[in-house]
Design a protein around this motif. Structure first.
Motif, short mmCIF file in Angstrom:
data_model
loop_
_atom_site.label_atom_id
_atom_site.label_comp_id
_atom_site.label_asym_id
_atom_site.label_seq_id
_atom_site.Cartn_x
_atom_site.Cartn_y
_atom_site.Cartn_z
N UNK A 85 25.12 -28.63 21.32
CA UNK A 85 23.86 -28.39 22.02
C UNK A 85 22.67 -28.62 21.11
N UNK A 86 22.74 -29.66 20.30
CA UNK A 86 21.67 -30.09 19.41
C UNK A 86 21.13 -28.90 18.61
N UNK A 87 19.93 -28.41 18.95
CA UNK A 87 19.30 -27.39 18.10
C UNK A 87 19.82 -25.98 18.38
N UNK A 88 20.83 -25.83 19.25
CA UNK A 88 21.24 -24.47 19.61
C UNK A 88 22.38 -23.91 18.78
N UNK A 89 23.15 -24.76 18.16
CA UNK A 89 24.19 -24.26 17.26
C UNK A 89 24.24 -25.19 16.06
N UNK A 90 23.37 -24.92 15.10
CA UNK A 90 23.25 -25.78 13.93
C UNK A 90 23.91 -25.13 12.73
N UNK A 91 24.17 -25.93 11.72
CA UNK A 91 24.74 -25.38 10.48
C UNK A 91 23.65 -24.99 9.49
N UNK A 92 22.48 -25.57 9.63
CA UNK A 92 21.32 -25.15 8.82
C UNK A 92 20.16 -25.05 9.79
N UNK A 93 19.54 -23.88 9.87
CA UNK A 93 18.51 -23.68 10.88
C UNK A 93 17.42 -22.76 10.34
N UNK A 110 0.80 -1.20 0.00
CA UNK A 110 0.00 0.00 0.00
C UNK A 110 0.84 1.27 0.00
N UNK A 111 2.18 1.12 -0.13
CA UNK A 111 3.11 2.25 -0.12
C UNK A 111 3.15 2.98 1.22
N UNK A 112 2.50 2.40 2.23
CA UNK A 112 2.49 3.04 3.54
C UNK A 112 3.71 2.61 4.34
N UNK A 113 4.15 3.45 5.24
CA UNK A 113 5.10 3.07 6.27
C UNK A 113 4.36 3.21 7.60
N UNK A 114 4.68 2.40 8.61
CA UNK A 114 5.60 1.27 8.60
C UNK A 114 5.16 0.16 7.65
N UNK A 115 6.16 -0.44 7.02
CA UNK A 115 5.96 -1.62 6.17
C UNK A 115 6.73 -2.77 6.83
N UNK A 116 6.06 -3.90 7.00
CA UNK A 116 6.73 -5.04 7.61
C UNK A 116 6.95 -6.14 6.59
N UNK A 117 8.15 -6.70 6.55
CA UNK A 117 8.43 -7.83 5.66
C UNK A 117 9.02 -8.95 6.51
N UNK A 118 8.34 -10.09 6.50
CA UNK A 118 8.74 -11.20 7.36
C UNK A 118 9.16 -12.40 6.53
N UNK A 119 10.13 -13.12 7.05
CA UNK A 119 10.58 -14.37 6.44
C UNK A 119 10.68 -15.42 7.53
N UNK A 120 10.09 -16.58 7.27
CA UNK A 120 10.39 -17.75 8.09
C UNK A 120 11.13 -18.68 7.16
N UNK A 121 12.41 -18.83 7.37
CA UNK A 121 13.16 -19.61 6.39
C UNK A 121 14.51 -20.05 6.91
N UNK A 122 15.22 -20.74 6.04
CA UNK A 122 16.50 -21.30 6.43
C UNK A 122 17.60 -20.26 6.41
N UNK A 123 18.54 -20.40 7.34
CA UNK A 123 19.80 -19.68 7.31
C UNK A 123 20.89 -20.71 7.55
N UNK A 124 22.09 -20.37 7.11
CA UNK A 124 23.17 -21.37 7.11
C UNK A 124 24.45 -20.75 7.67
N UNK A 125 25.10 -21.46 8.57
CA UNK A 125 26.38 -21.00 9.10
C UNK A 125 27.30 -22.20 9.29
N UNK A 126 28.48 -22.09 8.75
CA UNK A 126 29.45 -23.19 8.87
C UNK A 126 30.14 -23.10 10.22
N UNK A 127 29.37 -23.41 11.26
CA UNK A 127 29.87 -23.28 12.64
C UNK A 127 31.14 -24.11 12.85
N UNK A 128 32.07 -23.54 13.59
CA UNK A 128 33.30 -24.25 13.92
C UNK A 128 32.98 -25.48 14.76
N UNK A 129 32.13 -25.28 15.75
CA UNK A 129 31.83 -26.38 16.66
C UNK A 129 30.33 -26.43 16.92
N UNK A 130 29.57 -27.08 16.01
CA UNK A 130 28.13 -27.22 16.25
C UNK A 130 27.93 -28.00 17.55
#
Lengths: 500, 500
Positions: free
Chosen positions: B202-210, B180-200
């Motif tokens: 604590x199970x779901x707390x430091x994952x490489x794909x989350x 609608x060209x109005x502000x505030x404009x909110x844009x949301x994503x529920x999706x994957x992010x990826x990090x090549x963690x040195x030491x994954x």
């Protein structure tokens, strides 16, 4: 519509756009906007309800898309998942061999080796599609998988899966423990797959990151899953491999009973029919545009015992295009992963005999079908552009408009909130003329619009009523605002069966 | 429960397991099974309803996870997205510097350079956690992004996004056109992010794909989004940066009005309160285990003007852990992408002045919160293990059991199908004793069970009634089978507000 018109409309209305569009986009990658995401989600849910909902022993899982190298080595992808490529020594262009040779070899080049393809290029005098020179040659196959540096200092290799199916094979052993231990066992994934396509094109038809819906049904070959009981008389449009080999290119309608009589396994025919009903009855594709094309032994992967591709004729892509498939993969996958992992994936029959389950794979391209829904059901009709989406698939089920924003806003906003709270995908719009607002809803497939006007908020006999307008008939009727939610909810009920 | 117990239960019941488990798993990667997927999906939907549902101008999009290099160069990730690492010259182990130094520097090492970290390692005489040698050193920073060969022959580079937020910044220009060209404009994503963690770990707390759920609210700094009106008296548990700097480690409860009076912007406080209510009222986390921890200027990224991390005390991980955050990122992101892409991302005010919108980012870790729901609400109570999940989050809402499979199966199966058709997540189970079946439902958080018995199918006064058993109270009552769907549907209604 032509491909460019359709893509322009979908982009303009925020269904999708190229990834990193402000940077000029990234070839073969697209982002879904609000309406595209909503349509995609409903398509996924419809697929899941229809296919996974068919048995209490069918489950959906959500695996990660990254796997260690051992997995794609066992699956055969590391060795074989390549796409023959043609390069030009003059302009240094690179092209898919299949595309360059599509006029010379209309049946495709599946199963041919690079030297055989090189021979065809040479003997047919095909010229470079870019510069026109006759300097094409066929280099080493181009690998379609994306590989990743993985682990500390990137010492290990991992891969983005090129098909979601592998995750279900990996999950089989665990799911035997978790589920009821019964066969057939179904494991479904709706998720991303990745292919580093040589030449991404046709928008959603050849992407580098895309969404697949795949159901793997694991079964004892002595007790295959289902047979076309009540559906024996249902006819489906097929083009058999033997007819294609004889150059007879026309589709025939054969009944399930006839297909079984011709030698296809009854369980396989049952799934073809069930798949066909999904495309026709749930997605609403015109029956005359659909067909199941049987792949010959040469065309299909060597482990596939049977393969029928579901194809839809697309105006925008000027031809019949694959939108899904039914693969009978035998025991190839569990045998390979069993051997490579050292884990016995066979099951024990009642008589103590061990058997490696067979796999029937139902695969469905989410992005391709999203595009196909637009191609088949969206068009210009006289002075309007209408997307005749089935109501339960529409990204927006109802648009709520105040006739005059200043005067009818509170009532309209309240009604819109109420509909949204009732779980109905609702849009509120107060901009521009009412005709323009109807038109905006028509082109994104919204089945209903509700207008709040002076009658609604006045003291006359129309007090509390609104205008309910149907997309398909353009019919308008006056209904009490309090009844709108129930009316629309009823119209959104999907046609899938309440039970199996 | 301890981490190992909790993980064992979740794995055994098919919530999640290591990716490629039959191959020994892949570090930092997990697959969600049927119940984990269902719980994850409901968590995502609850987040979306609560945060994205707050305005008609907030939208969810579904971008791809791959972006071209220009994007991560502009965002600063290419240069800065590294994790200081410590390596051992004796055993060649590699460790996260923050982990190795956590006793010496309990506040973490954010903002320190590799030479500064090396100095701390040397002066504190820290030993290798693996071999115990004093031969630790700090090499060049380890890059956390996964890069991909992209395009023909891999000539371009692309990256798996390390945070979903970037996709929303890229979409801002397009969404201005679509919305609608109005502000505030909110844009949301529920999706994957990826990090090549040195030491994954604590199970779901430091994952490489989350999976992240992130809402970016774009606004004109002259008209920030919201203020704690009705919520001014709501108190939230906070640990302010100034108190932390003085070594005062205890959480205080401060009202929204007090936080505003202390100098925090009203719009920011409003979103802290709204976030807190989600954690407490929607997810059901115990209030006394929650806190918002303010990051100091040194700790937060330089572009963040304010940062409060939402933390929950987790028994399984023995401490307060970050489960989300509220970042006030100013105009950093749009300014950077505007400059790098050459696209003007400023907006025009009514008075003709141009302004680059600011961003308020609400971020929420889906996987971490899935784990947190288990940690906080699942436990052993006397002789039973019960997961006290809010009913609308439960993977299974009702379990339907025939008391004696042979005799009561048809009625029970029919009822189960009916409940499932009514949109209620239903499980049918006829194996083992009824007590065992209740116990299996208790430990996966199923709020209701229904048992069909001789009374149900007999001719007596209980004909047509079933036993409805509630998880929390263990209370059982006899209700007509025809009323079960309505009873359970009512209990599944979520507590988010019907309107804004």
């Amino acid at each position: 519509m032509k491909i460019d018109e359709l893509y322009a409309l979908l982009r303009r209305r925020g269904f999708l756009w190229p990834t990193a569009e402000i940077y000029g986009g990234a070839q073969g990658l697209y982002d879904y906007g609000p309406l595209g995401r909503a349509l995609k989600r409903r398509l996924e849910e419809a697929w899941s309800a229809w296919f996974v909902g068919r048995s209490w022993d069918y489950y959906r899982i959500e695996p990660t898309e990254i796997v260690p190298e051992a997995v794609v080595r066992a699956s055969g992808h590391l060795e074989n998942f390549t796409d023959p490529e043609v390069t030009c020594a003059t302009c240094h262009g690179a092209f898919r061999a299949e595309t360059v040779l599509e006029k010379v070899r209309p049946d495709g080049i599946d199963g041919l080796t690079p030297p055989q393809i090189e021979e065809i290029v040479r003997s047919s005098h095909v010229r470079c599609p870019n510069c026109g020179a006759s300097t094409l040659s066929v280099p080493e196959p181009f690998h379609l998988m994306f590989d990743l540096p993985f682990g500390v200092r990137g010492g290990e290799r991992a891969y983005l899966l090129p098909e979601t199916a592998q995750s279900s094979y990996l999950a089989f052993a665990r799911m035997r423990e978790v589920g009821r231990k019964a066969l057939p066992l179904g494991i479904a994934v709706v998720g991303r797959a990745y292919r580093n396509e040589i030449a991404p094109r046709q928008v959603l038809f050849r992407m580098r990151a895309f969404t697949q819906a795949e159901l793997q049904i694991f079964f004892d070959p002595a007790e295959p899953p289902g047979a076309p009981g009540a559906s024996a008389s249902e006819t489906i449009p097929v083009l058999r491999a033997d007819r294609r080999a004889r150059g007879e290119g026309s589709t025939e309608r054969l009944s399930a009973a006839e297909l079984v009589a011709s030698g296809l396994p009854a369980f396989y025919v049952d799934h073809l029919v069930h798949y066909y009903q999904f495309l026709r009855d749930v997605l609403g594709y015109p029956a005359e545009r659909l067909r199941f094309l049987e792949k010959s032994e040469r065309e299909r992967a060597f482990y596939n015992r049977l393969q029928f591709d579901a194809e839809l004729h697309l105006e925008s892509l000027a031809g019949a295009k694959e939108i899904g498939a039914v693969h009978y993969r035998g025991d190839y996958d569990l045998t390979r992963h069993g051997a490579a992992s050292g884990r016995d994936l066979s099951v024990v029959r009642a008589d103590g005999q061990r058997v490696v389950p067979h796999v029937l794979e139902l695969t469905f391209g989410i992005d391709r079908n999203l595009w196909a829904l637009a191609d088949a059901l969206l068009g210009v009709e006289g002075d309007r552009t209408v997307w005749r989406l089935p109501p339960y698939l529409a990204p927006i089920a109802v648009g709520v408009f105040p006739l005059i924003a200043k005067e009818h806003r509170p009532f309209a906003q309240h009604l819109a909130e109420e509909l949204r709270s009732a779980g109905i995908p609702t849009e509120y719009d107060e901009a521009s003329s009412i005709g323009r607002r109807y038109a905006r809803m028509d082109e994104v497939g919204t089945p209903y619009c509700v207008t709040v006007d002076a009658g609604t908020v006045g003291d006359g006999p129309e007090r509390g009523t609104v205008t309910l307008r149907a997309r398909d008939s353009k019919a308008q009727e006056r209904v009490p605002a309090a009844e709108v939610a129930a009316r629309i909810s009823a119209a959104l009920r999907p046609p899938w069966p309440p039970s199996r």
